[in-house]
Design a protein around this motif. Sequence first.
Motif, PDB file in Angstrom:
ATOM      1  N   MET A   1     -17.585 -75.126 -21.681  1.00 56.49           N
ATOM      2  CA  MET A   1     -18.144 -75.078 -23.025  1.00 56.49           C
ATOM      3  C   MET A   1     -17.057 -74.674 -24.016  1.00 56.49           C
ATOM      4  SD  MET A   1     -21.362 -72.805 -24.430  1.00 56.49           S
ATOM      5  CE  MET A   1     -20.771 -71.311 -23.629  1.00 56.49           C
ATOM      6  N   ARG A   2     -16.848 -75.507 -25.010  1.00 61.60           N
ATOM      7  CA  ARG A   2     -15.921 -75.166 -26.078  1.00 61.60           C
ATOM      8  C   ARG A   2     -16.607 -74.141 -26.985  1.00 61.60           C
ATOM      9  NH1 ARG A   2     -11.651 -78.231 -28.199  1.00 61.60           N
ATOM     10  NH2 ARG A   2     -12.387 -80.001 -26.939  1.00 61.60           N
ATOM     11  N   THR A   3     -15.946 -73.047 -27.257  1.00 66.67           N
ATOM     12  CA  THR A   3     -16.558 -71.975 -28.037  1.00 66.67           C
ATOM     13  C   THR A   3     -15.935 -71.908 -29.428  1.00 66.67           C
ATOM     14  OG1 THR A   3     -15.008 -70.401 -27.045  1.00 66.67           O
ATOM     15  CG2 THR A   3     -17.191 -70.588 -26.041  1.00 66.67           C
ATOM     16  N   HIS A   4     -16.749 -71.495 -30.372  1.00 71.49           N
ATOM     17  CA  HIS A   4     -16.299 -71.345 -31.755  1.00 71.49           C
ATOM     18  C   HIS A   4     -16.722 -69.965 -32.263  1.00 71.49           C
ATOM     19  CE1 HIS A   4     -15.402 -75.668 -31.930  1.00 71.49           C
ATOM     20  NE2 HIS A   4     -16.560 -75.852 -31.324  1.00 71.49           N
ATOM     21  N   ASP A   5     -15.840 -69.328 -32.995  1.00 69.08           N
ATOM     22  CA  ASP A   5     -16.144 -68.021 -33.581  1.00 69.08           C
ATOM     23  C   ASP A   5     -16.648 -67.040 -32.530  1.00 69.08           C
ATOM     24  OD1 ASP A   5     -15.459 -68.928 -36.146  1.00 69.08           O
ATOM     25  OD2 ASP A   5     -17.464 -69.771 -36.424  1.00 69.08           O
ATOM     26  N   LEU A   6     -15.949 -67.011 -31.412  1.00 66.29           N
ATOM     27  CA  LEU A   6     -16.263 -66.059 -30.348  1.00 66.29           C
ATOM     28  C   LEU A   6     -14.999 -65.266 -30.044  1.00 66.29           C
ATOM     29  CD1 LEU A   6     -18.346 -65.011 -28.280  1.00 66.29           C
ATOM     30  CD2 LEU A   6     -17.434 -66.715 -26.671  1.00 66.29           C
ATOM     31  N   TYR A   7     -15.096 -63.955 -30.189  1.00 65.86           N
ATOM     32  CA  TYR A   7     -13.914 -63.102 -30.048  1.00 65.86           C
ATOM     33  C   TYR A   7     -14.202 -61.926 -29.110  1.00 65.86           C
ATOM     34  CZ  TYR A   7     -12.714 -65.565 -34.349  1.00 65.86           C
ATOM     35  OH  TYR A   7     -12.469 -66.538 -35.293  1.00 65.86           O
ATOM     36  N   LEU A   8     -13.172 -61.514 -28.407  1.00 64.89           N
ATOM     37  CA  LEU A   8     -13.223 -60.263 -27.672  1.00 64.89           C
ATOM     38  C   LEU A   8     -12.750 -59.170 -28.613  1.00 64.89           C
ATOM     39  CD1 LEU A   8     -11.961 -61.136 -24.087  1.00 64.89           C
ATOM     40  CD2 LEU A   8     -14.031 -59.845 -24.633  1.00 64.89           C
ATOM     41  N   ALA A   9     -13.674 -58.323 -29.040  1.00 61.13           N
ATOM     42  CA  ALA A   9     -13.321 -57.254 -29.971  1.00 61.13           C
ATOM     43  C   ALA A   9     -12.687 -56.077 -29.246  1.00 61.13           C
ATOM     44  CB  ALA A   9     -14.561 -56.797 -30.733  1.00 61.13           C
ATOM     45  N   ALA A  10     -13.105 -55.834 -28.000  1.00 55.53           N
ATOM     46  CA  ALA A  10     -12.536 -54.742 -27.216  1.00 55.53           C
ATOM     47  C   ALA A  10     -12.974 -54.884 -25.770  1.00 55.53           C
ATOM     48  CB  ALA A  10     -12.968 -53.385 -27.758  1.00 55.53           C
ATOM     49  N   VAL A  11     -12.167 -54.330 -24.877  1.00 50.00           N
ATOM     50  CA  VAL A  11     -12.546 -54.168 -23.471  1.00 50.00           C
ATOM     51  C   VAL A  11     -12.189 -52.750 -23.065  1.00 50.00           C
ATOM     52  CG1 VAL A  11     -12.386 -56.581 -22.734  1.00 50.00           C
ATOM     53  CG2 VAL A  11     -10.329 -55.164 -22.766  1.00 50.00           C
ATOM     54  N   SER A  12     -12.852 -52.265 -22.034  1.00 50.41           N
ATOM     55  CA  SER A  12     -12.588 -50.903 -21.586  1.00 50.41           C
ATOM     56  C   SER A  12     -13.008 -50.754 -20.141  1.00 50.41           C
ATOM     57  CB  SER A  12     -13.346 -49.893 -22.458  1.00 50.41           C
ATOM     58  OG  SER A  12     -13.071 -48.561 -22.047  1.00 50.41           O
ATOM     59  N   SER A  13     -12.484 -49.723 -19.493  1.00 50.78           N
ATOM     60  CA  SER A  13     -12.890 -49.419 -18.125  1.00 50.78           C
ATOM     61  C   SER A  13     -13.010 -47.918 -17.939  1.00 50.78           C
ATOM     62  CB  SER A  13     -11.883 -49.987 -17.113  1.00 50.78           C
ATOM     63  OG  SER A  13     -10.641 -49.307 -17.207  1.00 50.78           O
ATOM     64  N   GLU A  14     -13.796 -47.540 -16.974  1.00 48.19           N
ATOM     65  CA  GLU A  14     -13.901 -46.147 -16.537  1.00 48.19           C
ATOM     66  C   GLU A  14     -13.622 -46.158 -15.040  1.00 48.19           C
ATOM     67  OE1 GLU A  14     -14.073 -42.217 -16.587  1.00 48.19           O
ATOM     68  OE2 GLU A  14     -14.364 -43.388 -18.416  1.00 48.19           O
ATOM     69  N   LEU A  15     -12.386 -45.812 -14.682  1.00 52.15           N
ATOM     70  CA  LEU A  15     -11.949 -45.875 -13.293  1.00 52.15           C
ATOM     71  C   LEU A  15     -11.660 -44.473 -12.791  1.00 52.15           C
ATOM     72  CD1 LEU A  15      -9.572 -48.968 -13.526  1.00 52.15           C
ATOM     73  CD2 LEU A  15     -12.000 -48.902 -12.931  1.00 52.15           C
ATOM     74  N   PRO A  16     -12.391 -44.025 -11.786  1.00 48.22           N
ATOM     75  CA  PRO A  16     -12.226 -42.658 -11.282  1.00 48.22           C
ATOM     76  C   PRO A  16     -10.899 -42.463 -10.547  1.00 48.22           C
ATOM     77  CG  PRO A  16     -14.343 -43.626 -10.652  1.00 48.22           C
ATOM     78  CD  PRO A  16     -13.479 -44.734 -11.143  1.00 48.22           C
ATOM     79  N   ALA A  17     -10.770 -41.305  -9.937  1.00 51.77           N
ATOM     80  CA  ALA A  17      -9.548 -40.967  -9.206  1.00 51.77           C
ATOM     81  C   ALA A  17      -9.306 -41.949  -8.064  1.00 51.77           C
ATOM     82  CB  ALA A  17      -9.655 -39.546  -8.653  1.00 51.77           C
ATOM     83  N   ARG A  18      -8.040 -42.151  -7.726  1.00 52.49           N
ATOM     84  CA  ARG A  18      -7.655 -43.100  -6.687  1.00 52.49           C
ATOM     85  C   ARG A  18      -7.558 -42.424  -5.321  1.00 52.49           C
ATOM     86  NH1 ARG A  18      -7.653 -45.075 -11.375  1.00 52.49           N
ATOM     87  NH2 ARG A  18      -6.373 -46.853 -11.980  1.00 52.49           N
ATOM     88  N   LEU A  19      -7.954 -43.154  -4.300  1.00 53.97           N
ATOM     89  CA  LEU A  19      -7.731 -42.769  -2.915  1.00 53.97           C
ATOM     90  C   LEU A  19      -6.658 -43.695  -2.368  1.00 53.97           C
ATOM     91  CD1 LEU A  19      -8.516 -41.239  -0.297  1.00 53.97           C
ATOM     92  CD2 LEU A  19     -10.244 -43.035   0.091  1.00 53.97           C
ATOM     93  N   ASP A  20      -5.488 -43.152  -2.027  1.00 50.45           N
ATOM     94  CA  ASP A  20      -4.387 -44.007  -1.598  1.00 50.45           C
ATOM     95  C   ASP A  20      -4.576 -44.444  -0.149  1.00 50.45           C
ATOM     96  OD1 ASP A  20      -2.649 -42.193   0.296  1.00 50.45           O
ATOM     97  OD2 ASP A  20      -3.105 -40.943  -1.449  1.00 50.45           O
ATOM     98  N   ILE A  21      -3.931 -45.542   0.195  1.00 51.82           N
ATOM     99  CA  ILE A  21      -4.123 -46.168   1.495  1.00 51.82           C
ATOM    100  C   ILE A  21      -3.650 -45.277   2.633  1.00 51.82           C
ATOM    101  CG2 ILE A  21      -1.918 -47.369   1.515  1.00 51.82           C
ATOM    102  CD1 ILE A  21      -5.290 -48.818   2.668  1.00 51.82           C
TER     103      ILE A  21
END
Length: 359
Positions: A1-21
């Motif tokens: 689908m060709r899109t018109h006047d569609l924008y990504l205003a922001a993205v975000s994540s909430e990523l907790p503490a890492r557990l290493d391999i």
Amino acid sequence: MRTHDLYLAAVSSELPARLDIETALAAGLCDARTAEQTGIHAVSTSTAPPTALAAAAAVRSLQRCGVPGHQIRVLLHADVYYQGHDLWAAASHVQKAVAGCRCPAVEIRQLSNGGMAGIELAALVLRGENRPAAVLVTTGDTFHLPGFDRWRSDPGTVYGDGGTAAVLSNRAGFAAVRSIATVSDPALERMHRGTDPFGPAPFGVRAPMDLDVLKRDFLAETSTGATVGRVAAGQQDALMLALKDADADLADIDWFVLPHFGRRRLTAGYLRPWGVDVTATTWPWARTVGHLGAGDQYAGLEHLVLSGQIRPGQRCLLAGVGAGFTWSCAVLDVLDAPDWSTAASSRRSPGDLDPDVSS
């Protein structure tokens, strides 16, 4: 689908503490073969509910772009795994954290392709708006036993916990969405249920999940070659449709934001067929968080912005796949390099943004 006047205003994540391999191997959570084949360095793990992680990402994404809650026409919450309660509206729990948001809150069950489905649904919602409007898409998952073993339930992919969000606007953003394409093939839906009977309750038939067993049961009654061909064709069709509708070629793409699969699966599904160098993808970072269910694309795009790797004038391709099967691709033109450094450094714990606490 060709899109018109569609924008990504922001993205975000909430990523907790890492557990290493290394820690996971020492604790017997992961085996050496999985570590070698996937190439994973670490995964994000959390004891917070998945909707709290999604809510934290949602609030941060709205702060980054300044879109008020009353402009949101629909909130879409995508998830893969159990959200913590039965007969319960997970999307509404996320919505409680967004001040002034009284729009419909809808859950998307497109599994790992849920974040991409959110973009396509946002395009359809915003197409009919002639005033400033936005769609908020969130994702949230935590993968825990007894229902799901993040290290073993899906061989070739290691799962991480996290929430993500994207704000799509019909007015402005740091990236313009030029196209979004989705292809489905329901002949493959049984690959994730095999020959198991339909159960009476969540995880009442098989716990923990073992997607490898289900896949083997499916392939025992189906041609392996034909199945591999259908999967490859679905992904290729979504890619070509998205490129065509964006008036783009594969060579025009500067960044590929791909699912956070293990390295072997990623190479077979994307890097080799598309002739993409891994340095043009988010894999070097993705291997430090794991597969975030429906949220890989939003988290990966945020990483490119926060790390300063993405620049105005570049083109990005987001790709996703979900059981069912569906494949999606979207082409973005980067318009701006937003400064989210302050917001990124002032993260609060998910508990601080739990809707039941902040409401």
